[in-house]
Design an enzyme around this catalytic site. Structure first.
Site, PDB file in Angstrom:
ATOM      1  CD  GLU A 170       0.135  -1.176   3.175  1.00  0.00           C
ATOM      2  OE1 GLU A 170       0.326  -1.227   4.406  1.00  0.00           O
ATOM      3  OE2 GLU A 170       0.300  -2.167   2.423  1.00  0.00           O
ATOM      4  CG  ASP A 226     -13.048  18.244   4.134  1.00  0.00           C
ATOM      5  OD1 ASP A 226     -12.685  17.885   2.994  1.00  0.00           O
ATOM      6  OD2 ASP A 226     -12.327  18.094   5.141  1.00  0.00           O
TER       7      ASP A 226
END
Length: 523
Positions: A170, A226
């Site tokens: 990852e 956001d």
């Protein structure tokens, strides 16, 4: 019924990164604790399961574990690092202390390319981080990769669709890591790759409409990425049923309060009900004398809710509070998976026990930062706003080390403004000359006021003033980050301007720390 990969967290530092890499393959992914009941996992009907790394030894009493049943659900399972060792331990292999600990970039030799290592070169670089190793694979497993010091760098049982990788695919340091995860989720698990922002937007708009009905929603709007994307999504779903309240807590960047109002207020780009609450003095009073960062976050979170309760009462009946919470906020606050609490986010871990709303709506709760940006573009939000630098909910409250007061806020606002202006100017000059952004250009850069004061000399006089730290990072997903290599001459210009123009500062530092071990923010 979205296709789903489940990441089972054993306390590894890269749990979010694993989920993020899976989503890069256009496959939806969620993180759950290893304590999650096996029946719940089975009921979710995952297409595959990934076991994360962790800091423990799987053979020690009390170590995080799982039962054999997890590997008998009939879906492919991929174990990474600790997850690989646990798989072997549970299924009859042997894991013990490694004769030589491996950490960092390591040469990997692949013995068998199919199916996990399809299109992976025989020799490549992987990222190792382990002090135990698999000394004997479990029955039915074949070794498919090794390193000089790790005889079982990867193993597979194709008959049961079980795969174990000792290294970390990852992280970007593993050369073919993304390809390995793609092979697992798309080829082995058979996921079609239907997780995309256009479908997410349509699904969320439908879900919001069904949940809200004819109710009213109050949204916390900071003007950051956001909350702005949350506003765009909610406005598409419910229009004027949404009221956006912008709390100016006096901890914003220089002139930012006015900028937010110009974008979202009357005459701005959005058709929203917009209210600005000037709560600077209220916040300063609450934060007076407070130095501990978690306490600061909790106070800011408490006031955050109280202001909205007050505004809701002024507006009338408000059924829902909406927030721009995203997935890293949830996981880092210790509410998803098994990782330790890194920091309480003001709109997650900072919520008080009593919230006077019917329900809290968090439409971005399952998204990573770059996914939020993609959604913003999908919703038609201007690029300038979508790609604005991230700014923490507690604002400058966590960019001022120690106690907060008006003087300190002005210092960090002015220093930060100079820093960002000079970096932007240097980047623009480079682009004008070479036609492209410089490679050193950071994703996020800001100034922090440290709590350190030191002796200096200015104008032949002794000074005893504050030190400002400059932070700049390059990152893809904000789960890991490296310090940006801003040219020294740019930093010198910034230093000179800050010391000469910002009263109360006589030293400037540059932070070279990566994430991990540090975080992007100081507190």
């Amino acid at each position: 019924m979205q296709e789903k990969i489940i990441v089972i967290d054993f306390g590894g530092q890269y749990n979010q990164l694993i989920a993020r890499r899976v989503r890069e393959c256009n496959v939806y992914c969620e993180i759950y604790s290893y304590k999650t009941d096996i029946a719940k996992i089975k009921a979710m009907e995952p297409k595959g399961i990934i076991l994360t790394g962790g800091p423990n030894s799987c053979y020690e009493e009390g170590a995080p574990g799982c039962t054999k049943e997890l590997f008998e659900l009939g879906v492919p399972v991929l174990g990474l690092c600790y997850g690989a060792q646990l798989m072997m331990h549970v299924l009859g292999g042997k894991v013990e202390k490694a004769p030589v600990r491996e950490y960092g970039k390591t040469e990997l030799v692949v013995n068998n390319n199919e199916p996990l290592f399809s299109e992976v070169e025989e020799n490549s670089i992987c990222w190792m981080s382990h002090f135990d190793y698999i000394s004997k694979p479990a029955p039915g497993f074949d070794i498919i990769a090794h390193t000089d010091n790790c005889p079982v760098a990867a193993a597979e049982d194709k008959k049961r669709d079980l795969y174990a990788i000792q290294f970390h695919p990852e992280v970007l340091h593993t050369q073919y890591g993304t390809r390995m995860l793609y092979n697992f989720v798309r080829n082995i698990c058979g996921c079609s790759g239907s997780w995309r922002m256009d479908s997410f937007a349509a699904d969320q708009i439908k879900a919001i409409r069904e949940k809200v009905g004819d109710g009213k929603v109050l949204l916390a709007l900071s003007g950051g990425v956001d909350s702005s994307v949350a506003a765009g999504l909610l406005s598409r779903a419910i229009g004027k049923q949404l009221t956006c309240v912008f709390v100016d807590h006096g901890l914003l960047r220089k002139d930012e309060g006015d900028e937010v109002e110009s974008v979202f207020g009357e005459g701005g780009q959005f058709d929203l009900n917009f209210i600005r609450v000037n709560a600077k003095e209220r916040y300063y009073d609450k934060l007076a004398g407070v130095t501990e960062p978690e306490q600061k976050r909790k106070i800011i979170g408490e006031e955050f809710i109280r202001v909205f309760e007050e505004e809701a009462r002024k507006i009338g009946a408000v059924d829902f509070l909406a927030q721009g919470t995203i997935y890293p906020d949830v996981v880092e606050s210790g509410l998803g998976g098994e990782s330790a609490v890194i920091k309480s986010h003001h709109n997650v871990g900072g919520l008080p026990d009593y919230v006077n709303f019917k329900e809290i709506i968090e439409p971005l709760r399952n998204l990573f930062k770059d996914e939020v940006r993609k959604l913003g573009l999908e919703l038609g939000i201007p690029e300038k706003l979508v790609f604005r630098q991230p700014f923490p909910g507690p604002g400058l409250g966590i960019r001022i080390i120690g106690e907060i007061n008006a003087e300190k806020v002005k210092i960090v606002q002015d220093a930060d403004y100079i820093y960002r202006s000079e970096v932007d100017k240097a980047a623009a000059n480079y682009k004008a000359e070479y036609g492209d952004d410089p490679k050193w250009m950071p994703n996020q850069y800001f100034a922090v006021l440290t709590n350190m004061r030191s002796v200096g000399v200015m104008g032949d006089e002794r000074t005893y003033d504050y030190a400002v730290a400059l932070r700049a990072v390059n990152t893809i997903d904000f789960m890991t980050a490296e310090a940006a290599q801003i040219p020294f001459e740019v930093l010198q210009t910034v230093m000179s301007r800050i010391i000469n123009e910002v009263r109360g500062v006589n030293r400037v530092f540059y932070d070279l720390t990566s994430k991990p071990p540090g975080t992007v923010e100081f507190e």
